[in-house]
Scaffold this motif. Structure first.
Motif, PDB file in Angstrom:
ATOM      1  N   VAL A 112       0.837  -1.208   0.000  1.00 41.61           N
ATOM      2  CA  VAL A 112       0.000   0.000   0.000  1.00 41.61           C
ATOM      3  C   VAL A 112       0.867   1.252   0.000  1.00 41.61           C
ATOM      4  CG1 VAL A 112      -1.774   1.282   1.258  1.00 41.61           C
ATOM      5  CG2 VAL A 112      -1.769  -1.205   1.293  1.00 41.61           C
ATOM      6  N   GLY A 113       1.753   1.324   0.980  1.00 44.70           N
ATOM      7  CA  GLY A 113       2.416   2.608   1.247  1.00 44.70           C
ATOM      8  C   GLY A 113       3.757   2.797   0.586  1.00 44.70           C
ATOM      9  N   GLY A 114       4.308   1.805  -0.057  1.00 45.08           N
ATOM     10  CA  GLY A 114       5.674   1.942  -0.561  1.00 45.08           C
ATOM     11  C   GLY A 114       6.664   1.818   0.587  1.00 45.08           C
ATOM     12  N   GLU A 115       7.005   2.918   1.202  1.00 46.26           N
ATOM     13  CA  GLU A 115       7.921   2.902   2.356  1.00 46.26           C
ATOM     14  C   GLU A 115       7.118   2.752   3.640  1.00 46.26           C
ATOM     15  OE1 GLU A 115      11.640   3.458   2.993  1.00 46.26           O
ATOM     16  OE2 GLU A 115      11.212   2.305   1.194  1.00 46.26           O
ATOM     17  N   PRO A 116       7.432   1.773   4.453  1.00 42.11           N
ATOM     18  CA  PRO A 116       6.662   1.632   5.686  1.00 42.11           C
ATOM     19  C   PRO A 116       6.967   2.772   6.646  1.00 42.11           C
ATOM     20  CG  PRO A 116       8.539   0.168   5.678  1.00 42.11           C
ATOM     21  CD  PRO A 116       8.520   0.824   4.353  1.00 42.11           C
ATOM     22  N   GLU A 117       5.929   3.217   7.315  1.00 44.40           N
ATOM     23  CA  GLU A 117       6.129   4.346   8.210  1.00 44.40           C
ATOM     24  C   GLU A 117       6.949   3.922   9.430  1.00 44.40           C
ATOM     25  OE1 GLU A 117       2.823   6.700  10.047  1.00 44.40           O
ATOM     26  OE2 GLU A 117       2.965   7.420   7.969  1.00 44.40           O
ATOM     27  N   SER A 118       6.555   2.803  10.017  1.00 42.24           N
ATOM     28  CA  SER A 118       7.258   2.373  11.207  1.00 42.24           C
ATOM     29  C   SER A 118       7.575   0.897  11.130  1.00 42.24           C
ATOM     30  CB  SER A 118       6.390   2.657  12.425  1.00 42.24           C
ATOM     31  OG  SER A 118       6.940   1.995  13.521  1.00 42.24           O
ATOM     32  N   LEU A 119       8.864   0.603  10.952  1.00 39.44           N
ATOM     33  CA  LEU A 119       9.280  -0.798  10.921  1.00 39.44           C
ATOM     34  C   LEU A 119       9.024  -1.463  12.258  1.00 39.44           C
ATOM     35  CD1 LEU A 119      12.739  -0.727   9.185  1.00 39.44           C
ATOM     36  CD2 LEU A 119      10.796  -2.089   8.527  1.00 39.44           C
TER      37      LEU A 119
ATOM     38  N   SER B 175       6.589  -1.662  14.176  1.00 36.03           N
ATOM     39  CA  SER B 175       5.373  -2.419  14.443  1.00 36.03           C
ATOM     40  C   SER B 175       5.416  -3.827  13.858  1.00 36.03           C
ATOM     41  CB  SER B 175       4.148  -1.652  13.932  1.00 36.03           C
ATOM     42  OG  SER B 175       4.494  -0.812  12.886  1.00 36.03           O
ATOM     43  N   PHE B 176       6.370  -4.099  12.985  1.00 30.28           N
ATOM     44  CA  PHE B 176       6.443  -5.438  12.374  1.00 30.28           C
ATOM     45  C   PHE B 176       7.702  -6.200  12.775  1.00 30.28           C
ATOM     46  CE2 PHE B 176       4.457  -2.375   9.551  1.00 30.28           C
ATOM     47  CZ  PHE B 176       3.167  -2.887   9.547  1.00 30.28           C
ATOM     48  N   VAL B 177       8.769  -5.455  12.987  1.00 30.76           N
ATOM     49  CA  VAL B 177      10.042  -6.101  13.311  1.00 30.76           C
ATOM     50  C   VAL B 177      10.231  -6.018  14.822  1.00 30.76           C
ATOM     51  CG1 VAL B 177      12.495  -6.133  12.817  1.00 30.76           C
ATOM     52  CG2 VAL B 177      10.911  -5.365  11.068  1.00 30.76           C
ATOM     53  N   ILE B 178      10.290  -7.169  15.452  1.00 26.41           N
ATOM     54  CA  ILE B 178      10.332  -7.212  16.921  1.00 26.41           C
ATOM     55  C   ILE B 178      11.778  -7.106  17.393  1.00 26.41           C
ATOM     56  CG2 ILE B 178       9.738  -8.673  18.899  1.00 26.41           C
ATOM     57  CD1 ILE B 178       8.102 -10.253  16.651  1.00 26.41           C
ATOM     58  N   THR B 179      11.983  -6.504  18.543  1.00 29.49           N
ATOM     59  CA  THR B 179      13.336  -6.449  19.109  1.00 29.49           C
ATOM     60  C   THR B 179      13.478  -7.493  20.208  1.00 29.49           C
ATOM     61  OG1 THR B 179      13.401  -4.086  18.674  1.00 29.49           O
ATOM     62  CG2 THR B 179      15.077  -4.960  20.149  1.00 29.49           C
ATOM     63  N   HIS B 180      14.385  -8.431  19.993  1.00 28.81           N
ATOM     64  CA  HIS B 180      14.684  -9.452  21.002  1.00 28.81           C
ATOM     65  C   HIS B 180      15.583  -8.830  22.074  1.00 28.81           C
ATOM     66  CE1 HIS B 180      17.013 -13.067  22.424  1.00 28.81           C
ATOM     67  NE2 HIS B 180      15.778 -13.477  22.579  1.00 28.81           N
TER      68      HIS B 180
END
Ligand SMILES: Nc1ncnc2c1ncn2[C@@H]1O[C@H](COP(=O)(O)OP(=O)(O)OP(=O)(O)O)[C@@H](O)[C@H]1O
Ligand SMILES: [Mg+2]
Length: 411
Positions: free
Chosen positions: A215-222, A224-229
Motif C-alpha cells: 500500500v504505502g511503498g515505504e513503511p512508516e514504522s518498521l 510495528s512489524f520487526v520485533i526487538t529481542h
C-alpha cells in the motif's frame, strides 16, 4: 522473561565475593558468570564475558570502583554497574552515578534488596536497548548508508540445523557493537524462529508487513512489524498459520529484503528446505547462501545435487558458503570425505553440542546467550564475524571483520 541475568561480581575481599556468589546462587534468573578481585581484573573479565550486570565494590585498592566503572562504561557499554558501598553519603552516590553506575546499594543489604536491584537495572537496560534499537533503525536514512548483506541459511534437506545456526549466528552478530542485524524467518509455513527466541506468536509477522509495503511503498514504522529481542537482534517472524504463507509472494519477499537491507548491516534469513518459488526468491536476493550439511550420507547427496542446481541457476561459486554442522559427530564419515564427495571445501564448521543446543531450544534462549563460552557458541561467533556487514568479496579467511558503523554507538 526467560533468559538469565549474567552477573559479574567485583570485590577485593574473597569472603564477600563468595558470599555474594552464594546469595545470587539462590536466584533462578541470575547467573554469576565470574568474580573479579580488582578493578583491572573486572575490566578484563567484563570485556570477555560481556555480563549484563557488574556488581562493583566502591572501595578497592589500586583502581577503585568509580574509576573501574568509568572505564567500563567506555569499554563495555553493554554492561550496567550496580555499585556497592559501606558509605551511603550523597557524595559517593553522586560520584558513582556520574561515573555511569545505574544503582547504588549500601552495605549491608539483604539478598532480596540485592536481587531486586539487579532485576530492576536489567529490565531498565533491556527496555533502553529496545528503544534505542528502534530509534537507530528508523533514523538510519535508507539512501545514505551502504546496503547490508543478505545471508540466506539454506539446506536441501530438513532437520540439519538451519534454524539453530540462523538464530544463533544472528544473535552473535547482533552482540557486536555497531552491527544492526535483522533475522527473517523465511520458513513461511512452519517457522521455528519465534520458538527458539521465545517470542510471542501474537506478535506481528511478515504477513502484516507485506500488505503495508504494497500500500504505502515505504513503511512508516518498521517497529510495528520487526520485533526487538532482548539481545538487540531484530526479528521478522513467519506468519502465525501455514495458510497465511500464501500472502508472501516472491515479489513481496524481494521487496521486504530490499527494505531491510537498506537499514541493516546484516539480514539473516532462515529458509525452508523446500525448493519453492519463495525460497528461490530469497536465494536469488542473497549475497551469500550459507548451505548447511551434516555428516550424513543423505545430507551429502542432497548437497551435491543442490550445488549442481545452484550452478544452473547461475549463482557464482563464491555466493555459496558451506557450513558443516555437528562437524565432530562423525560416524564413519570424515570431513575430507565430504569435501571429496561434493568437490569443494567446507567453509565453516560447527561442533555438535546436544546439551547446550537442546537445553537452549527448550528454554527459548539461544545458546549463544545462555552458554557463550561453549565451543558451539565460539563457532557461531566466528561464522558471524566472517559474514561481515558489507559486500567484501574474497575468501572467508581474508575477509575483514564487520565494519563498525555508529548506529549502535551507545552499546
Ligand atoms: N550443533 C548442534 N549440536 C547439537 N544439536 C544440534 C546442533 N544443531 C542442531 N541441532 C539439533 O538438531 C535439531 C534440528 O535443528 P534445527 O531445527 O535447527 O534444524 P532445521 O534444519 O532448521 O530443521 P527444519 O527442517 O525442521 O526447519 C534440533 O533438535 C537441534 O537442537
Ligand atoms: Mg528450521
Amino acid at each position: 522473561m526467560s533468559d538469565q541475568i549474567r552477573v559479574l561480581i567485583v570485590d577485593d575481599i574473597p569472603e564477600t565475593r563468595d558470599h555474594l556468589t552464594k546469595l545470587l546462587g539462590f536466584e533462578k534468573d541470575v547467573d554469576v558468570v565470574g568474580a573479579a578481585a580488582s578493578g583491572a581484573e573486572a575490566l578484563e573479565m567484563a570485556a570477555k564475558l560481556l555480563p549484563d550486570i557488574v556488581l562493583m565494590d566502591i572501595n578497592m585498592p589500586d583502581m577503585d570502583g568509580i574509576a573501574a566503572t568509568e572505564l567500563l562504561a567506555a569499554r563495555v557499554p553493554s554492561s550496567a554497574v550496580v555499585m556497592m558501598s559501606v558509605q551511603g553519603e550523597a557524595d559517593y552516590l553522586r560520584r558513582s552515578m556520574l561515573a555511569g553506575a545505574r544503582e547504588f546499594l549500601v552495605k549491608p543489604f539483604s539478598s532480596d534488596e540485592l536481587a531486586a536491584s539487579i532485576r530492576q537495572v536489567h529490565t531498565r537496560e533491556r527496555e533502553k536497548v529496545g528503544r534505542m534499537a528502534v530509534a537507530a533503525i528508523e533514523r538510519a536514512p535508507a539512501a545514505a548508508r551502504e546496503p547490508g548483506r543478505v545471508v540466506a541459511v539454506f539446506s536441501p534437506k530438513g532437520g540439519v540445523g538451519r534454524t539453530t545456526i540462523a538464530v544463533n549466528t544472528a544473535v552473535a552478530a547482533a552482540s557486536e557493537p555497531g552491527r544492526e542485524v535483522v533475522l527473517v524467518d523465511g520458513s513461511f509455513q512452519f517457522g521455528d524462529v519465534g520458538v527458539l527466541l521465545n517470542l510471542n506468536p501474537k506478535n506481528k509477522s511478515i504477513a502484516d508487513f507485506v500488505p503495508e509495503l504494497e500500500v504505502g511503498g515505504e513503511p512508516e514504522s518498521l517497529d510495528s512489524f520487526v520485533i526487538t529481542h532482548s539481545s538487540g537482534l531484530r526479528v521478522l517472524l513467519a506468519p502465525p498459520s501455514p495458510e497465511m504463507a500464501e500472502l508472501v509472494t516472491p515479489a513481496a519477499i524481494r521487496r521486504v529484503l530490499e527494505v531491510l537491507r537498506a537499514r541493516a548491516d546484516l539480514v539473516v534469513v532462515d529458509c525452508a528446505a523446500a525448493f519453492s518459488d519463495s525460497t528461490l526468491a530469497i536465494l536469488d536476493a542473497a549475497d551469500v547462501i550459507l548451505t548447511v550439511l551434516t555428516l550424513e550420507i543423505t545430507s551429502i547427496k542432497n548437497m551435491r545435487l543442490f550445488l549442481e542446481v545452484a550452478e544452473q541457476l547461475g549463482y557464482a561459486a563464491d555466493k555459496m558458503e558451506l557450513v558443516l554442522n555437528r562437524a565432530d559427530s562423525a560416524l564413519g564419515i570424515r570431513v575430507a570425505d565430504v569435501e571429496h564427495s561434493i568437490g569443494r571445501k567446507v567453509d565453516h564448521t560447527i561442533v555438535s553440542d546436544g546439551r547446550s543446543v537442546v537445553y537452549a531450544l527448550n528454554r527459548g534462549v539461544p545458546f549463544f546467550v545462555s552458554n557463550r563460552e561453549a565451543q558451539v557458541s565460539q563457532d557461531v561467533l566466528r561464522l558471524a564475524r566472517a559474514l561481515g556487514g558489507a559486500s567484501e568479496a574474497g575468501p572467508v579467511e581474508a575477509r575483514k571483520p564487520a565494519p563498525r558503523k555508529s548506529l549502535f554507538a551507545w552499546r
